[in-house]
Motif scaffolding. Structure first.
Motif, PDB file in Angstrom:
ATOM      1  N   GLY A  58       8.309  -6.159  -0.005  1.00 54.05           N
ATOM      2  CA  GLY A  58       7.322  -5.146   0.477  1.00 54.05           C
ATOM      3  C   GLY A  58       7.069  -4.016   0.173  1.00 54.05           C
ATOM      4  O   GLY A  58       6.035  -3.309  -0.355  1.00 54.05           O
ATOM      5  N   MET A  59       8.019  -3.220   0.089  1.00 57.15           N
ATOM      6  CA  MET A  59       8.154  -2.015  -0.391  1.00 57.15           C
ATOM      7  C   MET A  59       7.886  -1.807  -1.780  1.00 57.15           C
ATOM      8  O   MET A  59       7.198  -0.906  -1.959  1.00 57.15           O
ATOM      9  CB  MET A  59       9.854  -1.506   0.113  1.00 57.15           C
ATOM     10  CG  MET A  59       9.848  -0.189  -0.250  1.00 57.15           C
ATOM     11  SD  MET A  59       9.031   1.273   0.590  1.00 57.15           S
ATOM     12  CE  MET A  59       9.589   0.955   2.011  1.00 57.15           C
ATOM     13  N   ILE A  60       8.627  -2.701  -2.366  1.00 54.81           N
ATOM     14  CA  ILE A  60       8.128  -2.553  -3.947  1.00 54.81           C
ATOM     15  C   ILE A  60       6.840  -2.625  -4.109  1.00 54.81           C
ATOM     16  O   ILE A  60       6.216  -1.900  -4.973  1.00 54.81           O
ATOM     17  CB  ILE A  60       9.066  -3.337  -4.860  1.00 54.81           C
ATOM     18  CG1 ILE A  60      10.649  -3.175  -4.665  1.00 54.81           C
ATOM     19  CG2 ILE A  60       8.584  -3.605  -6.095  1.00 54.81           C
ATOM     20  CD1 ILE A  60      11.429  -4.115  -5.309  1.00 54.81           C
ATOM     21  N   ASN A  61       6.206  -3.518  -3.573  1.00 53.42           N
ATOM     22  CA  ASN A  61       4.708  -4.004  -3.787  1.00 53.42           C
ATOM     23  C   ASN A  61       3.958  -2.712  -3.348  1.00 53.42           C
ATOM     24  O   ASN A  61       2.818  -2.279  -4.168  1.00 53.42           O
ATOM     25  CB  ASN A  61       4.291  -5.056  -3.148  1.00 53.42           C
ATOM     26  CG  ASN A  61       4.526  -6.385  -3.933  1.00 53.42           C
ATOM     27  OD1 ASN A  61       3.703  -6.773  -4.851  1.00 53.42           O
ATOM     28  ND2 ASN A  61       5.853  -6.975  -3.828  1.00 53.42           N
ATOM     29  N   ALA A  62       4.284  -2.112  -2.325  1.00 52.31           N
ATOM     30  CA  ALA A  62       3.502  -1.044  -1.802  1.00 52.31           C
ATOM     31  C   ALA A  62       3.453   0.254  -2.570  1.00 52.31           C
ATOM     32  O   ALA A  62       2.427   1.117  -2.779  1.00 52.31           O
ATOM     33  CB  ALA A  62       3.787  -0.646  -0.236  1.00 52.31           C
ATOM     34  N   ALA A  63       4.926   0.556  -3.137  1.00 54.50           N
ATOM     35  CA  ALA A  63       5.022   1.634  -4.005  1.00 54.50           C
ATOM     36  C   ALA A  63       4.340   1.692  -5.271  1.00 54.50           C
ATOM     37  O   ALA A  63       4.040   2.586  -5.941  1.00 54.50           O
ATOM     38  CB  ALA A  63       6.334   2.020  -3.976  1.00 54.50           C
ATOM     39  N   PHE A  64       4.402   0.507  -5.867  1.00 52.27           N
ATOM     40  CA  PHE A  64       3.879   0.419  -7.236  1.00 52.27           C
ATOM     41  C   PHE A  64       2.407   0.108  -7.468  1.00 52.27           C
ATOM     42  O   PHE A  64       1.690   0.024  -8.325  1.00 52.27           O
ATOM     43  CB  PHE A  64       4.661  -0.880  -7.918  1.00 52.27           C
ATOM     44  CG  PHE A  64       6.074  -0.348  -8.523  1.00 52.27           C
ATOM     45  CD1 PHE A  64       6.054   0.038  -9.817  1.00 52.27           C
ATOM     46  CD2 PHE A  64       7.275  -0.374  -7.629  1.00 52.27           C
ATOM     47  CE1 PHE A  64       7.359   0.404 -10.250  1.00 52.27           C
ATOM     48  CE2 PHE A  64       8.519  -0.044  -7.886  1.00 52.27           C
ATOM     49  CZ  PHE A  64       8.448   0.405  -9.283  1.00 52.27           C
ATOM     50  N   ALA A  65       1.851  -0.353  -6.167  1.00 55.24           N
ATOM     51  CA  ALA A  65       0.245  -0.902  -6.123  1.00 55.24           C
ATOM     52  C   ALA A  65      -0.662   0.420  -6.724  1.00 55.24           C
ATOM     53  O   ALA A  65      -1.587   0.081  -7.238  1.00 55.24           O
ATOM     54  CB  ALA A  65      -0.281  -1.240  -4.790  1.00 55.24           C
ATOM     55  N   PRO A  66      -0.439   1.666  -6.314  1.00 54.64           N
ATOM     56  CA  PRO A  66      -1.140   2.790  -6.936  1.00 54.64           C
ATOM     57  C   PRO A  66      -1.117   2.887  -8.476  1.00 54.64           C
ATOM     58  O   PRO A  66      -2.056   3.639  -8.964  1.00 54.64           O
ATOM     59  CB  PRO A  66      -0.694   3.908  -6.242  1.00 54.64           C
ATOM     60  CG  PRO A  66       0.067   3.655  -5.031  1.00 54.64           C
ATOM     61  CD  PRO A  66       0.645   2.262  -5.235  1.00 54.64           C
ATOM     62  N   TYR A  67      -0.153   2.172  -9.047  1.00 57.20           N
ATOM     63  CA  TYR A  67      -0.425   2.246 -10.484  1.00 57.20           C
ATOM     64  C   TYR A  67      -1.028   1.327 -11.193  1.00 57.20           C
ATOM     65  O   TYR A  67      -1.514   1.306 -12.391  1.00 57.20           O
ATOM     66  CB  TYR A  67       1.102   1.957 -11.154  1.00 57.20           C
ATOM     67  CG  TYR A  67       2.245   3.253 -10.540  1.00 57.20           C
ATOM     68  CD1 TYR A  67       1.975   4.412 -10.340  1.00 57.20           C
ATOM     69  CD2 TYR A  67       3.598   2.702 -10.217  1.00 57.20           C
ATOM     70  CE1 TYR A  67       2.895   5.389  -9.926  1.00 57.20           C
ATOM     71  CE2 TYR A  67       4.445   3.512  -9.813  1.00 57.20           C
ATOM     72  CZ  TYR A  67       4.094   5.054  -9.561  1.00 57.20           C
ATOM     73  OH  TYR A  67       4.950   5.804  -9.121  1.00 57.20           O
ATOM     74  N   LEU A  68      -1.746   0.437 -10.632  1.00 59.62           N
ATOM     75  CA  LEU A  68      -2.699  -0.570 -10.926  1.00 59.62           C
ATOM     76  C   LEU A  68      -3.964   0.238 -11.714  1.00 59.62           C
ATOM     77  O   LEU A  68      -4.387   1.287 -10.791  1.00 59.62           O
ATOM     78  CB  LEU A  68      -3.224  -1.373 -10.028  1.00 59.62           C
ATOM     79  CG  LEU A  68      -2.291  -2.881  -9.841  1.00 59.62           C
ATOM     80  CD1 LEU A  68      -3.174  -3.279  -8.620  1.00 59.62           C
ATOM     81  CD2 LEU A  68      -2.400  -3.564 -11.105  1.00 59.62           C
ATOM     82  N   GLY A  69      -4.090   0.013 -12.979  1.00 61.82           N
ATOM     83  CA  GLY A  69      -5.283   0.696 -13.644  1.00 61.82           C
ATOM     84  C   GLY A  69      -4.607   1.813 -14.360  1.00 61.82           C
ATOM     85  O   GLY A  69      -5.245   2.067 -15.208  1.00 61.82           O
ATOM     86  N   ARG A  70      -3.533   2.514 -13.954  1.00 64.37           N
ATOM     87  CA  ARG A  70      -3.141   3.522 -14.540  1.00 64.37           C
ATOM     88  C   ARG A  70      -2.022   2.960 -15.827  1.00 64.37           C
ATOM     89  O   ARG A  70      -2.120   3.702 -16.913  1.00 64.37           O
ATOM     90  CB  ARG A  70      -2.270   4.583 -13.534  1.00 64.37           C
ATOM     91  CG  ARG A  70      -1.523   5.603 -14.319  1.00 64.37           C
ATOM     92  CD  ARG A  70      -1.098   6.531 -13.142  1.00 64.37           C
ATOM     93  NE  ARG A  70      -0.452   7.679 -13.595  1.00 64.37           N
ATOM     94  CZ  ARG A  70       0.150   8.657 -13.077  1.00 64.37           C
ATOM     95  NH1 ARG A  70       0.639   8.598 -11.803  1.00 64.37           N
ATOM     96  NH2 ARG A  70       0.816   9.743 -13.525  1.00 64.37           N
ATOM     97  N   LEU A  71      -1.422   2.058 -15.489  1.00 68.12           N
ATOM     98  CA  LEU A  71      -0.463   1.423 -16.409  1.00 68.12           C
ATOM     99  C   LEU A  71      -0.858   0.271 -17.123  1.00 68.12           C
ATOM    100  O   LEU A  71      -1.508  -0.701 -16.586  1.00 68.12           O
ATOM    101  CB  LEU A  71       1.026   0.881 -15.682  1.00 68.12           C
ATOM    102  CG  LEU A  71       1.642   2.198 -14.875  1.00 68.12           C
ATOM    103  CD1 LEU A  71       2.852   1.514 -14.145  1.00 68.12           C
ATOM    104  CD2 LEU A  71       1.957   3.299 -15.917  1.00 68.12           C
ATOM    105  N   LYS A  72      -0.672   0.190 -18.442  1.00 62.98           N
ATOM    106  CA  LYS A  72      -1.274  -1.037 -19.435  1.00 62.98           C
ATOM    107  C   LYS A  72       0.092  -1.272 -19.935  1.00 62.98           C
ATOM    108  O   LYS A  72       0.595  -0.473 -20.600  1.00 62.98           O
ATOM    109  CB  LYS A  72      -2.364  -0.432 -20.173  1.00 62.98           C
ATOM    110  CG  LYS A  72      -3.620  -0.258 -19.373  1.00 62.98           C
ATOM    111  CD  LYS A  72      -4.573   0.008 -20.210  1.00 62.98           C
ATOM    112  CE  LYS A  72      -5.896   0.082 -19.379  1.00 62.98           C
ATOM    113  NZ  LYS A  72      -6.439  -0.723 -18.310  1.00 62.98           N
ATOM    114  N   PRO A  73       0.739  -2.487 -20.070  1.00 60.83           N
ATOM    115  CA  PRO A  73       0.137  -3.481 -18.982  1.00 60.83           C
ATOM    116  C   PRO A  73       0.512  -3.175 -17.443  1.00 60.83           C
ATOM    117  O   PRO A  73       1.385  -2.033 -17.335  1.00 60.83           O
ATOM    118  CB  PRO A  73       1.169  -4.712 -19.342  1.00 60.83           C
ATOM    119  CG  PRO A  73       2.389  -4.016 -19.954  1.00 60.83           C
ATOM    120  CD  PRO A  73       1.895  -2.897 -20.750  1.00 60.83           C
TER     121      PRO A  73
END
Length: 205
Positions: A58-73
């Protein structure tokens, strides 16, 4: 002395005690710590166990979610679940969690996490995760120091990691802690490099 590689083949034990990291937070930061019910005064870093798997995911998902759209892939960290985390915590891998402890000694929910595993003569770490509301108070640095202590305990030659080129703020964090760029790589299907391999060589003592 056992090498990092030879220790990987055998059983190993966690450090005998948690590592306390004193980190007073200003009042403004305390008000923003939504995950902590009480005023926090100290950060405790301890080895992660299988019982922490769901909280770590849960911690990992919450911390990395803001990178969606910024990181490709997109960040593969968002695929982590309790079922994928648990095997990574088993030897020779492992992990650590940060806990906020209030003035009464009561620990809060997990405030940060990291996973690690042996890689040749080095110790690789990834999934370094701290919630946005608690960043800037030394939690990530304390987790990195825990990994470094673990690498020294295993007699590893160095510590390695991968960081996205699109995240210069993360690169600066690792440079601050003594890491240097080793090489650049591209994810499958991408013609240009997308991530950087960094390493910190460990000296004795």
């Amino acid at each position: 002395m056992a090498t990092c590689r030879s220790m990987r083949r055998g059983a190993w034990r966690w450090p005998p005690a948690a590592t306390p990291i004193t980190s007073p937070f200003p009042a403004s930061a305390r008000r923003n710590m939504s995950m902590v019910a009480a005023v926090t005064e100290t950060i405790i870093i301890r080895p992660a166990t299988a019982a922490d798997a769901a909280d770590i995911a849960g911690m990992i998902n919450a911390a990395f979610a803001p990178y969606l759209g910024r990181l490709k892939p997109g960040p593969s960290a968002l695929k982590e679940t309790a079922e994928t985390i648990a095997p990574q915590l088993a030897p020779p891998g492992g992990g650590a969690v940060a806990l906020c402890v209030d003035g009464t000694g009561r620990a809060s929910a997990i405030a940060g996490t990291v996973l690690f595993k042996p890689e040749a003569d080095d110790l690789y770490f990834g999934r370094l995760a701290v919630p946005q509301a608690q960043r800037g108070h030394g939690i990530a640095g304390a987790l990195i120091r825990f990994v470094e202590d673990e690498a020294r305990r295993r007699a590893c030659a160095g510590i390695v990691l991968g960081v996205r080129i699109a995240l210069p703020e993360n690169q600066r964090l690792f440079v601050h802690h003594g890491f240097a760029e080793v090489s650049r790589h591209a994810h499958d299907g991408y013609p240009e490099p997308t991530w950087i391999r960094m390493r910190k060589r460990l000296t004795s003592g």
